[in-house]
Design a protein around this motif. Structure first.
Motif, PDB file in Angstrom:
ATOM      1  N   SER A  59       0.839  -1.191   0.000  1.00 44.56           N
ATOM      2  CA  SER A  59       0.000   0.000   0.000  1.00 44.56           C
ATOM      3  C   SER A  59       0.877   1.245   0.000  1.00 44.56           C
ATOM      4  O   SER A  59       2.101   1.175   0.109  1.00 44.56           O
ATOM      5  CB  SER A  59      -0.908   0.002   1.234  1.00 44.56           C
ATOM      6  OG  SER A  59      -0.120   0.110   2.408  1.00 44.56           O
ATOM      7  N   ALA A  60       0.231   2.415  -0.110  1.00 48.06           N
ATOM      8  CA  ALA A  60       0.990   3.658  -0.151  1.00 48.06           C
ATOM      9  C   ALA A  60       1.832   3.833   1.110  1.00 48.06           C
ATOM     10  O   ALA A  60       3.036   4.102   1.040  1.00 48.06           O
ATOM     11  CB  ALA A  60       0.030   4.831  -0.333  1.00 48.06           C
ATOM     12  N   ALA A  61       1.199   3.683   2.282  1.00 49.50           N
ATOM     13  CA  ALA A  61       1.936   3.843   3.538  1.00 49.50           C
ATOM     14  C   ALA A  61       3.035   2.794   3.663  1.00 49.50           C
ATOM     15  O   ALA A  61       4.122   3.066   4.186  1.00 49.50           O
ATOM     16  CB  ALA A  61       0.980   3.755   4.726  1.00 49.50           C
ATOM     17  N   ASP A  62       2.761   1.594   3.183  1.00 49.81           N
ATOM     18  CA  ASP A  62       3.741   0.517   3.275  1.00 49.81           C
ATOM     19  C   ASP A  62       4.965   0.813   2.416  1.00 49.81           C
ATOM     20  O   ASP A  62       6.097   0.527   2.816  1.00 49.81           O
ATOM     21  CB  ASP A  62       3.098  -0.804   2.841  1.00 49.81           C
ATOM     22  CG  ASP A  62       4.021  -1.990   3.069  1.00 49.81           C
ATOM     23  OD1 ASP A  62       4.472  -2.179   4.211  1.00 49.81           O
ATOM     24  OD2 ASP A  62       4.290  -2.720   2.102  1.00 49.81           O
ATOM     25  N   GLU A  63       4.758   1.405   1.234  1.00 52.42           N
ATOM     26  CA  GLU A  63       5.888   1.736   0.371  1.00 52.42           C
ATOM     27  C   GLU A  63       6.705   2.888   0.950  1.00 52.42           C
ATOM     28  O   GLU A  63       7.929   2.916   0.822  1.00 52.42           O
ATOM     29  CB  GLU A  63       5.397   2.079  -1.044  1.00 52.42           C
ATOM     30  CG  GLU A  63       4.835   0.891  -1.803  1.00 52.42           C
ATOM     31  CD  GLU A  63       5.866  -0.198  -2.074  1.00 52.42           C
ATOM     32  OE1 GLU A  63       7.066   0.003  -1.810  1.00 52.42           O
ATOM     33  OE2 GLU A  63       5.477  -1.268  -2.563  1.00 52.42           O
ATOM     34  N   ILE A  64       6.023   3.864   1.589  1.00 47.14           N
ATOM     35  CA  ILE A  64       6.762   4.928   2.260  1.00 47.14           C
ATOM     36  C   ILE A  64       7.635   4.328   3.356  1.00 47.14           C
ATOM     37  O   ILE A  64       8.810   4.678   3.515  1.00 47.14           O
ATOM     38  CB  ILE A  64       5.804   5.969   2.864  1.00 47.14           C
ATOM     39  CG1 ILE A  64       4.994   6.666   1.759  1.00 47.14           C
ATOM     40  CG2 ILE A  64       6.582   7.023   3.655  1.00 47.14           C
ATOM     41  CD1 ILE A  64       3.893   7.559   2.284  1.00 47.14           C
ATOM     42  N   ARG A  65       7.049   3.411   4.118  1.00 48.40           N
ATOM     43  CA  ARG A  65       7.813   2.733   5.173  1.00 48.40           C
ATOM     44  C   ARG A  65       9.000   1.982   4.589  1.00 48.40           C
ATOM     45  O   ARG A  65      10.095   1.986   5.165  1.00 48.40           O
ATOM     46  CB  ARG A  65       6.902   1.770   5.937  1.00 48.40           C
ATOM     47  CG  ARG A  65       7.603   1.029   7.071  1.00 48.40           C
ATOM     48  CD  ARG A  65       6.625   0.135   7.821  1.00 48.40           C
ATOM     49  NE  ARG A  65       5.995  -0.818   6.944  1.00 48.40           N
ATOM     50  CZ  ARG A  65       6.557  -1.961   6.542  1.00 48.40           C
ATOM     51  NH1 ARG A  65       7.774  -2.267   6.952  1.00 48.40           N
ATOM     52  NH2 ARG A  65       5.915  -2.780   5.740  1.00 48.40           N
ATOM     53  N   SER A  66       8.815   1.349   3.433  1.00 57.39           N
ATOM     54  CA  SER A  66       9.908   0.608   2.798  1.00 57.39           C
ATOM     55  C   SER A  66      11.053   1.536   2.422  1.00 57.39           C
ATOM     56  O   SER A  66      12.230   1.199   2.609  1.00 57.39           O
ATOM     57  CB  SER A  66       9.387  -0.116   1.546  1.00 57.39           C
ATOM     58  OG  SER A  66       8.432  -1.090   1.884  1.00 57.39           O
ATOM     59  N   VAL A  67      10.713   2.714   1.886  1.00 55.84           N
ATOM     60  CA  VAL A  67      11.741   3.696   1.540  1.00 55.84           C
ATOM     61  C   VAL A  67      12.500   4.114   2.796  1.00 55.84           C
ATOM     62  O   VAL A  67      13.741   4.164   2.821  1.00 55.84           O
ATOM     63  CB  VAL A  67      11.107   4.937   0.866  1.00 55.84           C
ATOM     64  CG1 VAL A  67      12.143   6.046   0.714  1.00 55.84           C
ATOM     65  CG2 VAL A  67      10.533   4.570  -0.502  1.00 55.84           C
ATOM     66  N   MET A  68      11.753   4.391   3.860  1.00 54.20           N
ATOM     67  CA  MET A  68      12.386   4.820   5.105  1.00 54.20           C
ATOM     68  C   MET A  68      13.265   3.729   5.686  1.00 54.20           C
ATOM     69  O   MET A  68      14.332   4.006   6.252  1.00 54.20           O
ATOM     70  CB  MET A  68      11.306   5.226   6.110  1.00 54.20           C
ATOM     71  CG  MET A  68      10.572   6.498   5.741  1.00 54.20           C
ATOM     72  SD  MET A  68       9.247   6.866   6.906  1.00 54.20           S
ATOM     73  CE  MET A  68      10.147   6.896   8.441  1.00 54.20           C
ATOM     74  N   GLU A  69      12.846   2.481   5.547  1.00 53.78           N
ATOM     75  CA  GLU A  69      13.630   1.385   6.115  1.00 53.78           C
ATOM     76  C   GLU A  69      14.936   1.179   5.353  1.00 53.78           C
ATOM     77  O   GLU A  69      15.935   0.760   5.940  1.00 53.78           O
ATOM     78  CB  GLU A  69      12.806   0.104   6.133  1.00 53.78           C
ATOM     79  CG  GLU A  69      11.724   0.130   7.225  1.00 53.78           C
ATOM     80  CD  GLU A  69      10.905  -1.138   7.276  1.00 53.78           C
ATOM     81  OE1 GLU A  69      10.955  -1.912   6.287  1.00 53.78           O
ATOM     82  OE2 GLU A  69      10.218  -1.363   8.287  1.00 53.78           O
ATOM     83  N   VAL A  70      14.935   1.483   4.054  1.00 49.90           N
ATOM     84  CA  VAL A  70      16.186   1.411   3.294  1.00 49.90           C
ATOM     85  C   VAL A  70      17.190   2.406   3.879  1.00 49.90           C
ATOM     86  O   VAL A  70      18.368   2.088   4.093  1.00 49.90           O
ATOM     87  CB  VAL A  70      15.941   1.693   1.795  1.00 49.90           C
ATOM     88  CG1 VAL A  70      17.268   1.866   1.068  1.00 49.90           C
ATOM     89  CG2 VAL A  70      15.145   0.567   1.159  1.00 49.90           C
ATOM     90  N   VAL A  71      16.710   3.634   4.126  1.00 49.40           N
ATOM     91  CA  VAL A  71      17.584   4.654   4.712  1.00 49.40           C
ATOM     92  C   VAL A  71      17.984   4.256   6.138  1.00 49.40           C
ATOM     93  O   VAL A  71      19.144   4.381   6.535  1.00 49.40           O
ATOM     94  CB  VAL A  71      16.868   6.025   4.726  1.00 49.40           C
ATOM     95  CG1 VAL A  71      17.757   7.077   5.395  1.00 49.40           C
ATOM     96  CG2 VAL A  71      16.516   6.453   3.303  1.00 49.40           C
ATOM     97  N   ALA A  72      17.009   3.753   6.915  1.00 49.19           N
ATOM     98  CA  ALA A  72      17.293   3.338   8.290  1.00 49.19           C
ATOM     99  C   ALA A  72      18.336   2.231   8.329  1.00 49.19           C
ATOM    100  O   ALA A  72      19.190   2.193   9.227  1.00 49.19           O
ATOM    101  CB  ALA A  72      16.006   2.878   8.978  1.00 49.19           C
TER     102      ALA A  72
END
Length: 249
Positions: free
Chosen positions: A147-160
């Motif tokens: 989902s949209a929120a899930d993909e945002i989280r995925s982007v953030m987790e790459v940086v994290a």
């Protein structure tokens, strides 16, 4: 006779190959049709707003409602497809910056670029975002559903994960990182809802909003770093050995 024997000796295998080929072609066709219908749903949402109906979507797609249900099962299935489509757009808008994350790009520039890409996408698709929010498809999620929120989280987790790699090098406690990700995502999505619901009309433009998100993101990152006993130098790249220093007590 030898030719006849060769063909007739494995009729089930031949039939299976034919069936598999037909099945694959049908699956490919369904994927294409579902994508086209999801595109039509987005256009209908942009035209009708969050109150869009299945009739509106069917009319925009030029198909019958039964065809929508045949491909998505129910209304919720179609809505999830819209969420996944917007999620894919979020990931694609961030992908270039993510690939450059290990280059000489400073951490501040990297985070700023990701946020500006996100704000630009939301600014161009406010009706879709409002639709996803109204159907609770833009909230913080750990479902891994695309989902949209899930993909945002995925982007953030790459940086994290890039932060975490450096933290492991100094044996820092990483337990606060998922909490920081959740805090950034939660506050960012809440601010996004406020922005598209009235903030834009009240003078908060894209640049101001992106600058605010970048500042609040760093506020959470810096607070988390202090909790872990480290300092991040945002003007350096993540690959720089001096990017992270331990707080001297």
């Amino acid at each position: 006779m030898s030719v006849v024997r060769r063909i007739s000796s494995t009729p089930q295998q031949v039939q299976r190959r034919v069936f598999d080929a037909r099945s694959t072609r049908w699956d490919d066709h369904r994927v294409v049709v579902r994508a086209e219908l999801a595109d039509a749903a987005v256009r209908a949402i942009e035209r009708c707003g969050e109150g869009v109906s299945m009739d509106d979507i069917a009319a925009e797609a030029g198909v019958s409602k039964p065809k929508l249900y045949r491909h998505f099962g129910d209304k919720a299935g179609l809505y999830r497809s819209v969420g996944s489509k917007f999620g894919a757009m979020i990931w694609e808008s961030a992908e270039v910056t993510i690939r450059d994350g290990g280059s000489d790009l400073t951490v501040d520039d990297m985070i700023g670029s990701l946020i500006r890409s996100y704000v630009g996408l939301v600014g161009k698709n406010p009706s879709v975002v409002r639709f996803l929010i109204s159907h609770r498809m833009f909230q913080y999620s750990v479902a891994g559903d695309g989902s949209a929120a899930d993909e945002i989280r995925s982007v953030m987790e790459v940086v994290a994960d890039q932060f975490a790699e450096n933290l492991r090098g100094i044996d820092a406690d990483l337990t606060a990182i998922p909490l920081a990700v959740a805090s950034i995502l939660g506050s960012g999505l809440s601010a996004t809802e406020w922005w598209i619901d009235g903030g834009r009309e009240n003078g908060v433009d894209d640049v101001t909003f992106a600058t605010h998100l970048q500042a609040t993101t760093w506020g959470i990152i810096d607070a988390t770093a202090q909790q872990m006993g480290v300092v991040f130098e945002r003007h350096l790249s993540i690959g720089d050995p001096e990017f992270m220093t331990i707080i001297q007590l």
